[in-house]
Write an enzyme that holds these catalytic residues in place. Sequence first.
Site, PDB file in Angstrom:
ATOM      1  N   ASP A  11      -1.849  -4.447   5.911  1.00 56.43           N
ATOM      2  CA  ASP A  11      -0.459  -4.790   5.636  1.00 56.43           C
ATOM      3  C   ASP A  11       0.372  -3.523   5.634  1.00 56.43           C
ATOM      4  O   ASP A  11      -0.129  -2.435   5.329  1.00 56.43           O
ATOM      5  CB  ASP A  11      -0.311  -5.516   4.296  1.00 56.43           C
ATOM      6  CG  ASP A  11       1.015  -6.268   4.179  1.00 56.43           C
ATOM      7  OD1 ASP A  11       1.663  -6.525   5.217  1.00 56.43           O
ATOM      8  OD2 ASP A  11       1.406  -6.597   3.047  1.00 56.43           O
ATOM      9  N   GLY A  12       1.635  -3.680   5.982  1.00 57.80           N
ATOM     10  CA  GLY A  12       2.583  -2.576   5.961  1.00 57.80           C
ATOM     11  C   GLY A  12       3.793  -2.961   5.134  1.00 57.80           C
ATOM     12  O   GLY A  12       4.084  -4.138   4.956  1.00 57.80           O
ATOM     13  N   GLU A  49       2.808  -1.588   9.639  1.00 51.89           N
ATOM     14  CA  GLU A  49       1.840  -2.635   9.993  1.00 51.89           C
ATOM     15  C   GLU A  49       0.824  -2.089  11.002  1.00 51.89           C
ATOM     16  O   GLU A  49      -0.377  -2.330  10.886  1.00 51.89           O
ATOM     17  CB  GLU A  49       2.553  -3.860  10.578  1.00 51.89           C
ATOM     18  CG  GLU A  49       3.485  -4.569   9.631  1.00 51.89           C
ATOM     19  CD  GLU A  49       2.802  -5.459   8.613  1.00 51.89           C
ATOM     20  OE1 GLU A  49       1.561  -5.550   8.588  1.00 51.89           O
ATOM     21  OE2 GLU A  49       3.537  -6.084   7.818  1.00 51.89           O
ATOM     22  N   ASP A  72      -0.646  -9.925   8.642  1.00 55.87           N
ATOM     23  CA  ASP A  72       0.463 -10.867   8.518  1.00 55.87           C
ATOM     24  C   ASP A  72       1.620 -10.482   9.441  1.00 55.87           C
ATOM     25  O   ASP A  72       2.697 -11.047   9.356  1.00 55.87           O
ATOM     26  CB  ASP A  72       0.925 -11.007   7.065  1.00 55.87           C
ATOM     27  CG  ASP A  72       1.465  -9.724   6.469  1.00 55.87           C
ATOM     28  OD1 ASP A  72       1.651  -8.724   7.192  1.00 55.87           O
ATOM     29  OD2 ASP A  72       1.695  -9.705   5.242  1.00 55.87           O
ATOM     30  N   HIS A 123       2.184 -12.834   1.754  1.00 50.95           N
ATOM     31  CA  HIS A 123       2.672 -13.210   0.418  1.00 50.95           C
ATOM     32  C   HIS A 123       2.291 -14.648   0.073  1.00 50.95           C
ATOM     33  O   HIS A 123       3.067 -15.379  -0.520  1.00 50.95           O
ATOM     34  CB  HIS A 123       4.189 -13.007   0.325  1.00 50.95           C
ATOM     35  CG  HIS A 123       4.608 -11.643   0.764  1.00 50.95           C
ATOM     36  ND1 HIS A 123       4.425 -10.516  -0.006  1.00 50.95           N
ATOM     37  CD2 HIS A 123       5.169 -11.215   1.911  1.00 50.95           C
ATOM     38  CE1 HIS A 123       4.864  -9.458   0.647  1.00 50.95           C
ATOM     39  NE2 HIS A 123       5.318  -9.856   1.818  1.00 50.95           N
ATOM     40  N   ASP A 133      -1.038  -5.758   0.482  1.00 47.19           N
ATOM     41  CA  ASP A 133       0.386  -5.661   0.161  1.00 47.19           C
ATOM     42  C   ASP A 133       0.597  -4.772  -1.065  1.00 47.19           C
ATOM     43  O   ASP A 133       1.500  -3.936  -1.077  1.00 47.19           O
ATOM     44  CB  ASP A 133       0.972  -7.057  -0.073  1.00 47.19           C
ATOM     45  CG  ASP A 133       2.445  -7.008  -0.420  1.00 47.19           C
ATOM     46  OD1 ASP A 133       3.238  -6.590   0.450  1.00 47.19           O
ATOM     47  OD2 ASP A 133       2.806  -7.360  -1.553  1.00 47.19           O
TER      48      ASP A 133
END
Length: 155
Positions: A11-12, A49, A72, A123, A133
């Site tokens: 995740d970024g 990301e 994501d 999320h 995250d």
Amino acid sequence: MTTNQITIYTDGSSRGNPGPGGYGTLLMWGDKVKELSQGFRKTTNNRMELWAVIAGLEQLKRTDLPIVIYSDSQYVVNAIEKGWLNGWIANNFKGGKKNPDLWRKYYELSRPFRIRFVWVKGHADNPYNNRCDELATRAADGRDLLVDYGYEAGG
């Protein structure tokens, strides 16, 4: 977790776009889990990301196991799974495609591996994505942030 594949979650995060950013990566093989994260002083969410994926691949020593990367980011997943990156590489990122420095880095790193990308809803209820995250946002909010030279020099 299975030992016949390597699983990577990524995740970024960016606080502003551009703004301070970070990535979080989980590498999983069997019962082993390694967490990675890093923050940058000025960058974009898409760059983070992609950095998360690159950071994970840079850690791998074995090329004989398939890799499944969960992200994501539709930007990252679609660029690979729909073959967009191959076209961008072939035409040298004509048309102003963003982040050619990181895409080239990913492309070179990925060559010895068998990689499949899977999109996951961000999320949501995926604990691995949620942990990435947390790592990414904590890195973005941290001190001693690195310079994303590719971004600050114009990518």
